[in-house]
Design a protein around this motif. Structure first.
Motif, short mmCIF file in Angstrom:
data_model
loop_
_atom_site.label_atom_id
_atom_site.label_comp_id
_atom_site.label_asym_id
_atom_site.label_seq_id
_atom_site.Cartn_x
_atom_site.Cartn_y
_atom_site.Cartn_z
N GLN A 150 0.83 -1.19 0.00
CA GLN A 150 0.00 0.00 0.00
C GLN A 150 0.87 1.24 0.00
OE1 GLN A 150 -3.03 -1.79 3.22
NE2 GLN A 150 -3.76 0.14 2.31
N SER A 151 0.40 2.25 -0.71
CA SER A 151 1.13 3.53 -0.74
C SER A 151 0.14 4.68 -0.79
CB SER A 151 2.07 3.56 -1.95
OG SER A 151 1.32 3.49 -3.15
N PRO A 152 0.50 5.84 -0.23
CA PRO A 152 1.72 6.01 0.57
C PRO A 152 1.58 5.38 1.94
CG PRO A 152 0.37 7.97 0.68
CD PRO A 152 -0.32 7.04 -0.28
N GLU A 153 2.66 5.35 2.69
CA GLU A 153 2.61 4.82 4.05
C GLU A 153 1.78 5.74 4.93
OE1 GLU A 153 6.44 3.70 5.52
OE2 GLU A 153 5.84 4.04 7.58
N LEU A 190 -0.30 9.83 4.83
CA LEU A 190 -0.78 10.92 3.98
C LEU A 190 -1.47 11.96 4.85
CD1 LEU A 190 -1.32 11.94 1.06
CD2 LEU A 190 -3.44 10.63 1.10
N LEU A 204 -5.62 6.62 -2.30
CA LEU A 204 -4.72 5.66 -1.69
C LEU A 204 -4.60 4.46 -2.62
CD1 LEU A 204 -6.19 5.59 1.94
CD2 LEU A 204 -4.70 7.29 0.88
N CYS A 259 -3.47 0.39 -3.44
CA CYS A 259 -3.22 -0.97 -2.96
C CYS A 259 -2.81 -1.80 -4.18
CB CYS A 259 -4.48 -1.54 -2.32
SG CYS A 259 -4.41 -3.31 -1.96
N THR A 275 -6.38 4.69 9.70
CA THR A 275 -5.54 3.85 8.85
C THR A 275 -6.45 3.03 7.96
OG1 THR A 275 -3.72 3.73 10.43
CG2 THR A 275 -3.86 1.98 8.80
N THR A 311 -2.35 2.43 5.03
CA THR A 311 -2.00 3.83 4.82
C THR A 311 -2.62 4.64 5.94
OG1 THR A 311 -1.84 3.72 2.40
CG2 THR A 311 -2.34 5.87 3.37
#
Lengths: 115, 109
Positions: B6-9, B11, B21, B23, B85, B103
Protein backbone atom coordinates in the motif's frame (compact mmCIF):
# COMPACT_ATOMS: atom_id res chain seq x y z
CA UNK A 1 -26.42 -6.91 17.00
CA UNK A 2 -23.98 -9.00 14.95
CA UNK A 3 -20.57 -8.75 16.55
CA UNK A 4 -17.31 -10.29 17.61
CA UNK A 5 -16.45 -9.73 21.27
CA UNK A 6 -13.12 -10.13 23.04
CA UNK A 7 -12.17 -10.10 26.69
CA UNK A 8 -10.31 -8.63 28.35
CA UNK A 9 -9.78 -5.47 26.32
CA UNK A 10 -6.62 -4.58 28.23
CA UNK A 11 -4.28 -6.87 30.12
CA UNK A 12 -0.96 -6.33 31.86
CA UNK A 13 0.75 -9.47 33.07
CA UNK A 14 4.17 -10.85 33.92
CA UNK A 15 6.41 -13.27 32.10
CA UNK A 16 5.35 -16.90 32.48
CA UNK A 17 1.89 -16.36 33.93
CA UNK A 18 -0.61 -18.28 31.81
CA UNK A 19 -3.45 -16.26 30.35
CA UNK A 20 -6.47 -16.71 28.11
CA UNK A 21 -8.10 -14.16 25.84
CA UNK A 22 -11.67 -15.06 24.98
CA UNK A 23 -13.37 -14.47 21.65
CA UNK A 24 -17.03 -15.00 20.84
CA UNK A 25 -19.14 -14.32 17.75
CA UNK A 26 -22.91 -14.36 17.38
CA UNK A 27 -23.11 -14.63 13.59
CA UNK A 28 -22.91 -18.44 13.34
CA UNK A 29 -19.69 -18.11 11.34
CA UNK A 30 -17.68 -21.24 10.60
CA UNK A 31 -14.30 -19.54 10.24
CA UNK A 32 -12.56 -17.79 13.15
CA UNK A 33 -9.05 -16.41 13.39
CA UNK A 34 -6.60 -14.65 15.69
CA UNK A 35 -4.25 -11.89 14.58
CA UNK A 36 -1.62 -9.79 16.23
CA UNK A 37 -0.83 -6.29 15.07
CA UNK A 38 2.51 -4.62 15.69
CA UNK A 39 3.78 -1.25 14.45
CA UNK A 40 5.38 -1.59 11.02
CA UNK A 41 4.41 -5.27 10.71
CA UNK A 42 0.70 -5.01 10.03
CA UNK A 43 -1.77 -7.78 10.79
CA UNK A 44 -0.25 -11.23 11.15
CA UNK A 45 -2.33 -14.34 11.57
CA UNK A 46 -1.63 -16.53 14.60
CA UNK A 47 -4.12 -19.38 14.30
CA UNK A 48 -7.35 -20.02 12.49
CA UNK A 49 -10.23 -22.48 12.67
CA UNK A 50 -12.38 -23.63 9.77
CA UNK A 51 -14.98 -25.17 12.08
CA UNK A 52 -15.50 -26.84 15.46
CA UNK A 53 -12.52 -29.01 16.47
CA UNK A 54 -10.58 -27.90 13.35
CA UNK A 55 -7.68 -25.52 13.98
CA UNK A 56 -4.48 -24.73 12.10
CA UNK A 57 -1.40 -22.55 12.37
CA UNK A 58 -1.16 -19.18 10.77
CA UNK A 59 1.99 -17.18 10.11
CA UNK A 60 3.16 -16.64 13.70
CA UNK A 61 1.84 -19.49 15.91
CA UNK A 62 4.84 -19.93 18.24
CA UNK A 63 3.95 -19.42 21.89
CA UNK A 64 0.19 -19.59 21.35
CA UNK A 65 -2.54 -22.22 21.60
CA UNK A 66 -6.17 -22.19 20.58
CA UNK A 67 -9.20 -24.41 20.90
CA UNK A 68 -12.58 -24.56 19.13
CA UNK A 69 -14.97 -26.63 21.18
CA UNK A 70 -18.02 -24.59 20.24
CA UNK A 71 -18.81 -22.77 17.04
CA UNK A 72 -19.16 -19.36 18.66
CA UNK A 73 -16.02 -19.38 20.84
CA UNK A 74 -12.33 -19.36 19.92
CA UNK A 75 -10.07 -18.61 22.91
CA UNK A 76 -6.40 -17.71 22.55
CA UNK A 77 -4.12 -19.21 25.18
CA UNK A 78 -0.64 -18.04 26.12
CA UNK A 79 0.81 -20.81 28.29
CA UNK A 80 3.97 -18.90 29.24
CA UNK A 81 3.81 -15.33 27.97
CA UNK A 82 7.01 -13.48 27.12
CA UNK A 83 7.65 -9.76 26.54
CA UNK A 84 7.81 -10.28 22.76
CA UNK A 85 4.13 -11.21 22.88
CA UNK A 86 3.26 -7.68 23.93
CA UNK A 87 0.94 -6.63 21.12
CA UNK A 88 -2.57 -5.73 20.03
CA UNK A 89 -4.61 -8.86 19.37
CA UNK A 90 -7.69 -9.19 17.19
CA UNK A 91 -10.16 -12.00 16.78
CA UNK A 92 -12.08 -12.23 13.51
CA UNK A 93 -14.80 -14.38 12.00
CA UNK A 94 -16.40 -14.93 8.62
CA UNK A 95 -18.85 -17.34 7.03
CA UNK A 96 -17.76 -20.46 5.19
CA UNK A 97 -16.63 -19.42 1.71
CA UNK A 98 -18.01 -22.27 -0.32
CA UNK A 99 -20.49 -19.89 -1.88
CA UNK A 100 -17.90 -17.26 -2.64
CA UNK A 101 -15.75 -14.90 -0.68
CA UNK A 102 -16.97 -12.87 2.25
CA UNK A 103 -15.44 -10.32 4.52
CA UNK A 104 -13.97 -10.99 7.93
CA UNK A 105 -15.48 -9.15 10.87
CA UNK A 106 -13.08 -8.10 13.57
CA UNK A 107 -13.41 -7.80 17.31
CA UNK A 108 -12.48 -4.61 19.19
CA UNK A 109 -8.99 -5.81 20.11
CA UNK A 110 -7.10 -6.82 23.25
CA UNK A 111 -4.03 -4.82 24.20
CA UNK A 112 -1.63 -7.15 25.99
CA UNK A 113 1.49 -6.05 27.85
CA UNK A 114 3.86 -8.70 29.18
CA UNK A 115 6.39 -7.37 31.70
CA UNK B 1 4.76 -15.47 -2.64
CA UNK B 2 1.52 -13.51 -2.69
CA UNK B 3 1.96 -9.92 -1.59
CA UNK B 4 -0.07 -6.78 -0.98
CA UNK B 5 1.55 -3.36 -0.74
CA UNK B 6 0.00 0.00 0.00
CA UNK B 7 1.13 3.53 -0.74
CA UNK B 8 1.72 6.01 0.57
CA UNK B 9 2.61 4.82 4.05
CA UNK B 10 1.19 8.04 5.49
CA UNK B 11 -0.78 10.92 3.98
CA UNK B 12 -1.68 14.31 5.39
CA UNK B 13 -4.45 16.25 3.72
CA UNK B 14 -6.20 19.51 4.38
CA UNK B 15 -9.92 19.27 4.88
CA UNK B 16 -11.54 19.26 1.43
CA UNK B 17 -8.35 18.20 -0.38
CA UNK B 18 -9.21 15.09 -2.39
CA UNK B 19 -6.67 12.30 -2.91
CA UNK B 20 -6.25 8.57 -3.55
CA UNK B 21 -4.72 5.66 -1.69
CA UNK B 22 -3.18 2.78 -3.60
CA UNK B 23 -3.22 -0.97 -2.96
CA UNK B 24 -1.09 -3.09 -5.29
CA UNK B 25 -1.26 -6.85 -5.23
CA UNK B 26 0.66 -9.78 -6.63
CA UNK B 27 -1.36 -12.91 -6.00
CA UNK B 28 -1.86 -16.28 -7.61
CA UNK B 29 -5.60 -15.73 -7.78
CA UNK B 30 -8.04 -13.01 -6.74
CA UNK B 31 -11.29 -14.04 -5.18
CA UNK B 32 -11.97 -10.63 -3.72
CA UNK B 33 -10.30 -7.46 -2.49
CA UNK B 34 -11.38 -5.78 0.72
CA UNK B 35 -10.93 -2.31 2.15
CA UNK B 36 -11.07 -1.69 5.88
CA UNK B 37 -10.86 1.40 8.03
CA UNK B 38 -9.05 1.14 11.38
CA UNK B 39 -9.08 3.74 14.14
CA UNK B 40 -6.24 3.70 16.68
CA UNK B 41 -6.55 0.82 19.14
CA UNK B 42 -9.71 -0.51 17.49
CA UNK B 43 -10.58 -3.40 15.21
CA UNK B 44 -10.65 -2.99 11.43
CA UNK B 45 -14.06 -1.94 10.16
CA UNK B 46 -15.23 -3.30 6.82
CA UNK B 47 -15.75 -0.75 4.02
CA UNK B 48 -15.90 -2.45 0.60
CA UNK B 49 -15.50 -5.70 -1.29
CA UNK B 50 -14.44 -5.67 -4.96
CA UNK B 51 -14.52 -8.85 -7.02
CA UNK B 52 -13.40 -8.10 -10.56
CA UNK B 53 -11.46 -5.55 -12.60
CA UNK B 54 -13.54 -2.53 -13.50
CA UNK B 55 -15.75 -2.75 -10.46
CA UNK B 56 -16.41 0.36 -8.36
CA UNK B 57 -18.07 0.84 -4.97
CA UNK B 58 -18.99 4.10 -3.22
CA UNK B 59 -19.82 5.07 0.33
CA UNK B 60 -20.16 8.71 1.33
CA UNK B 61 -16.84 10.39 0.49
CA UNK B 62 -15.09 7.12 -0.37
CA UNK B 63 -14.92 5.35 -3.70
CA UNK B 64 -13.02 2.11 -4.32
CA UNK B 65 -11.95 0.91 -7.75
CA UNK B 66 -10.21 -2.25 -8.93
CA UNK B 67 -7.92 -3.11 -11.83
CA UNK B 68 -6.06 -6.35 -12.53
CA UNK B 69 -3.04 -5.28 -10.50
CA UNK B 70 -4.23 -2.64 -8.04
CA UNK B 71 -7.06 -0.96 -6.23
CA UNK B 72 -7.56 2.69 -5.39
CA UNK B 73 -9.48 4.25 -2.55
CA UNK B 74 -10.46 7.74 -3.62
CA UNK B 75 -11.37 10.21 -0.91
CA UNK B 76 -13.35 13.21 -2.08
CA UNK B 77 -13.43 16.37 0.03
CA UNK B 78 -12.24 14.59 3.18
CA UNK B 79 -13.17 15.68 6.67
CA UNK B 80 -11.14 15.32 9.89
CA UNK B 81 -13.32 12.35 10.90
CA UNK B 82 -11.96 10.45 7.89
CA UNK B 83 -8.58 10.30 9.65
CA UNK B 84 -7.71 6.64 10.19
CA UNK B 85 -5.54 3.85 8.85
CA UNK B 86 -6.95 2.25 5.71
CA UNK B 87 -6.15 -1.41 5.17
CA UNK B 88 -6.38 -3.40 1.98
CA UNK B 89 -6.70 -7.21 2.03
CA UNK B 90 -6.88 -9.84 -0.69
CA UNK B 91 -8.64 -13.20 -0.66
CA UNK B 92 -6.31 -15.32 -2.78
CA UNK B 93 -8.33 -18.53 -2.38
CA UNK B 94 -6.07 -19.42 0.54
CA UNK B 95 -7.03 -20.03 4.15
CA UNK B 96 -6.37 -16.44 5.08
CA UNK B 97 -6.54 -12.99 3.63
CA UNK B 98 -3.29 -11.31 2.66
CA UNK B 99 -3.22 -7.90 4.32
CA UNK B 100 -1.32 -4.84 3.24
CA UNK B 101 0.53 -2.72 5.80
CA UNK B 102 -2.01 0.12 5.61
CA UNK B 103 -2.00 3.83 4.82
CA UNK B 104 -2.26 6.22 7.74
CA UNK B 105 -4.45 9.16 6.72
CA UNK B 106 -4.59 12.43 8.62
CA UNK B 107 -7.07 15.12 7.59
CA UNK B 108 -6.37 18.51 9.10
CA UNK B 109 -9.13 21.05 9.73
Amino acid sequence: EAQVTQNPRYLITVTGKKLTVTCSQNMNHEYMSWYRQDPGLGLRQIYYSMNVEVTDKGDVPEGYKVSRKEKRNFPLILESPSPNQTSLYFCASRPDRRGGTDTQYFGPGTRLTVL
Amino acid sequence: EDQVTQSPEALRLQEGESSSLNCSYTVSGLRGLFWYRQDPGKGPEFLFTLYSAGEEKEKERLKATLTKKESFLHITAPKPEDSATYLCAVDNYGQNFVFGPGTRLSVLP
